[in-house]
Write an enzyme that holds these catalytic residues in place. Sequence first.
Site, PDB file in Angstrom:
ATOM      1  N   CYS A   1       0.824  -1.206   0.000  1.00 50.90           N
ATOM      2  CA  CYS A   1       0.000   0.000   0.000  1.00 50.90           C
ATOM      3  C   CYS A   1       0.856   1.253   0.000  1.00 50.90           C
ATOM      4  O   CYS A   1       2.052   1.209   0.276  1.00 50.90           O
ATOM      5  CB  CYS A   1      -0.909   0.016   1.220  1.00 50.90           C
ATOM      6  SG  CYS A   1      -2.090  -1.330   1.221  1.00 50.90           S
TER       7      CYS A   1
ATOM      8  N   GLY B   1      -0.382   0.307  -4.985  1.00 45.96           N
ATOM      9  CA  GLY B   1      -1.687  -0.319  -4.799  1.00 45.96           C
ATOM     10  C   GLY B   1      -2.688   0.239  -5.775  1.00 45.96           C
ATOM     11  O   GLY B   1      -2.837   1.456  -5.887  1.00 45.96           O
TER      12      GLY B   1
ATOM     13  N   ASN C   1       0.271   1.071   5.932  1.00 47.49           N
ATOM     14  CA  ASN C   1       1.091   0.288   5.008  1.00 47.49           C
ATOM     15  C   ASN C   1       1.915  -0.678   5.841  1.00 47.49           C
ATOM     16  O   ASN C   1       2.699  -0.246   6.680  1.00 47.49           O
ATOM     17  CB  ASN C   1       1.998   1.227   4.197  1.00 47.49           C
ATOM     18  CG  ASN C   1       2.969   0.481   3.286  1.00 47.49           C
ATOM     19  OD1 ASN C   1       4.025   0.995   2.946  1.00 47.49           O
ATOM     20  ND2 ASN C   1       2.621  -0.720   2.879  1.00 47.49           N
ATOM     21  N   GLY C   2       1.736  -1.981   5.597  1.00 44.36           N
ATOM     22  CA  GLY C   2       2.458  -3.004   6.358  1.00 44.36           C
ATOM     23  C   GLY C   2       1.512  -4.104   6.786  1.00 44.36           C
ATOM     24  O   GLY C   2       0.314  -4.024   6.534  1.00 44.36           O
TER      25      GLY C   2
ATOM     26  N   CYS D   1      12.875  -3.125   4.567  1.00 47.85           N
ATOM     27  CA  CYS D   1      12.619  -4.154   3.545  1.00 47.85           C
ATOM     28  C   CYS D   1      13.502  -3.927   2.319  1.00 47.85           C
ATOM     29  O   CYS D   1      13.323  -2.960   1.574  1.00 47.85           O
ATOM     30  CB  CYS D   1      11.153  -4.082   3.131  1.00 47.85           C
ATOM     31  SG  CYS D   1      10.763  -5.091   1.707  1.00 47.85           S
TER      32      CYS D   1
ATOM     33  N   TYR E   1      12.642  -4.037  -5.931  1.00 40.54           N
ATOM     34  CA  TYR E   1      11.516  -4.128  -6.874  1.00 40.54           C
ATOM     35  C   TYR E   1      10.399  -3.124  -6.662  1.00 40.54           C
ATOM     36  O   TYR E   1       9.863  -2.569  -7.614  1.00 40.54           O
ATOM     37  CB  TYR E   1      10.913  -5.538  -6.795  1.00 40.54           C
ATOM     38  CG  TYR E   1       9.546  -5.664  -7.423  1.00 40.54           C
ATOM     39  CD1 TYR E   1       9.387  -5.681  -8.806  1.00 40.54           C
ATOM     40  CD2 TYR E   1       8.396  -5.757  -6.632  1.00 40.54           C
ATOM     41  CE1 TYR E   1       8.121  -5.788  -9.383  1.00 40.54           C
ATOM     42  CE2 TYR E   1       7.135  -5.866  -7.211  1.00 40.54           C
ATOM     43  CZ  TYR E   1       7.009  -5.880  -8.575  1.00 40.54           C
ATOM     44  OH  TYR E   1       5.769  -5.983  -9.145  1.00 40.54           O
TER      45      TYR E   1
ATOM     46  N   CYS F   1      15.916  -6.080   6.216  1.00 42.89           N
ATOM     47  CA  CYS F   1      15.274  -7.394   6.330  1.00 42.89           C
ATOM     48  C   CYS F   1      15.505  -8.117   5.006  1.00 42.89           C
ATOM     49  O   CYS F   1      15.178  -7.589   3.941  1.00 42.89           O
ATOM     50  CB  CYS F   1      13.780  -7.228   6.573  1.00 42.89           C
ATOM     51  SG  CYS F   1      12.872  -8.796   6.537  1.00 42.89           S
TER      52      CYS F   1
ATOM     53  N   CYS G   1      12.962 -12.847   2.852  1.00 43.39           N
ATOM     54  CA  CYS G   1      12.460 -13.575   1.674  1.00 43.39           C
ATOM     55  C   CYS G   1      13.575 -14.363   0.983  1.00 43.39           C
ATOM     56  O   CYS G   1      13.313 -15.319   0.264  1.00 43.39           O
ATOM     57  CB  CYS G   1      11.757 -12.621   0.702  1.00 43.39           C
ATOM     58  SG  CYS G   1      12.684 -11.158   0.251  1.00 43.39           S
TER      59      CYS G   1
END
Length: 471
Positions: free
Chosen positions: A13, A39, A113-114, A247, A253, A444, A447
């Site tokens: 978002c 979004g 957002n999150g 992140c 990306y 972080c 992934c």
Amino acid sequence: MRCLYDGGLRHKCGVFGIYNHNEPARLTYLGLYALQHRGQESAGMVTSNGRRLHLAKGMGQVADVFDPMILSRLKGKSAIGHDRYSTAGESGLINCQPLLIDSYWGQIALAHNGNLVNALSLRSELVRQGSAFITTSDTEVILHLIVRSSRKSFHDALVEALLKIRGAFSLLLMTVDEMIAIRDPYGFRPLVLGKLRNSRVIASETCALDLIGAKFIREIQPGEILIINKDGLQSIFPFPEREHAQCIFELIYFARPDSVIFGESVNLYRNCLGRRLARESHVDADIVVPVPDSGVSAALGYASESKIPFDFGLIRNHYVGRTFIEPKQAIRDLGVKVKLNPVRGLIRGKKVVLVDDSIVRATTSRKIVAMIRRAGAKEVHMRISSPPIISPCFYGIDTPTKEELIASSHSVNEIRQFIRADSLNYLSLEGILSCVKNGEKRFCTACFTEKYPIDFPYERFPQLQLFEKQK
Ligand code: AMP
């Protein structure tokens, strides 16, 4: 914001807000427009005229939801808005943000957002205490925690609520006389502060400040609550200190390349990834072709480092929307052809290096490699400017379950065979961290590494049970 019952993570978002401006609705419209990539399913806005909050929201993109009539009804001096990524459907509109409630503290609007990782357990507890929920989103939990607090001031009630939630949250909150920006202590999602003459602006990314001509002041710090009201700006840091976990996938990306987030120019970062990728996995080739738009910056870096010419061998149709109607008779690979088409004259007879930022399920990559081959390429070498994605994100990036992530169960060579490329190379973890200062301490990378900065309650989430079974 995340829907708690839809069985999938779907949350990318954007938030935007402006305090003290004569045309807050119009500027928020522009801000949300600049953040549309975060979004596209719904958009909403709340304005304050100092006495009441006014709300407008709807399904679709910003330009579908708001028109001059709606904007002129959104009167006031301040506004917050939200671009949401989610599925359409029955509960769609109800989950649109900002959420707006009336409470003991007056009206409160909230945009998020999150993803919260303990929303479901908090929600069950609140329901047992008598709370009635209207939405299925994790964000509503925050509002219930605020209004149920017995603290004597609104700010204390807010802090008490925020200390109970865990996970990723960049929040924008508005009451009739204040705008409050909040970033979780890990700093997962970006949030920036800007200034436009006497107005203060908050946005997910700096590209939204640029569009309205606001000056970038600074990032909201991880763990900061910034209160903006007629007395000016006041910051509080009530959270216990945490190692930051911003992140890295936002940089790889998700964010717009013209933004500066986490202190990094997104475009320069991606260019650096491409250069590093060229050093890590050089191949003898004739042309570097990006998968547009996500692979463009890295492909430029790859080309300049490898000295292989760059060109747009794939052209993207930017106007593909949800209204697209597929013909009844199936046409092979229509999905990807609608979006991308090769420039045959550039590709025919060439050894092509195809650069993209990531592989998720590998279904798109497989179709694109086939497309490049059909356009006459002699060889197709796939280069990915991030490591294999082996684990889902629980903090706000929309990734599928572990089972659907091809790299969670296949080797690089197996993926290469699946996408039918002559070679496939991913950038190393060291590679993505080498392009930022102090990478290990600030970002972080769950992934790619499965090292999650915050534990999550496996038993509560169906998709997490699946995740655990496979571990
Ligand atoms: P695939 O080959 O099917 O794995 O798709 C890879 C493409 O998906 C790449 O071009 C990525 O830029 C894009 N991508 C990566 N992460 C996401 C995401 N969270 N949502 C949508 N697209 C993504």
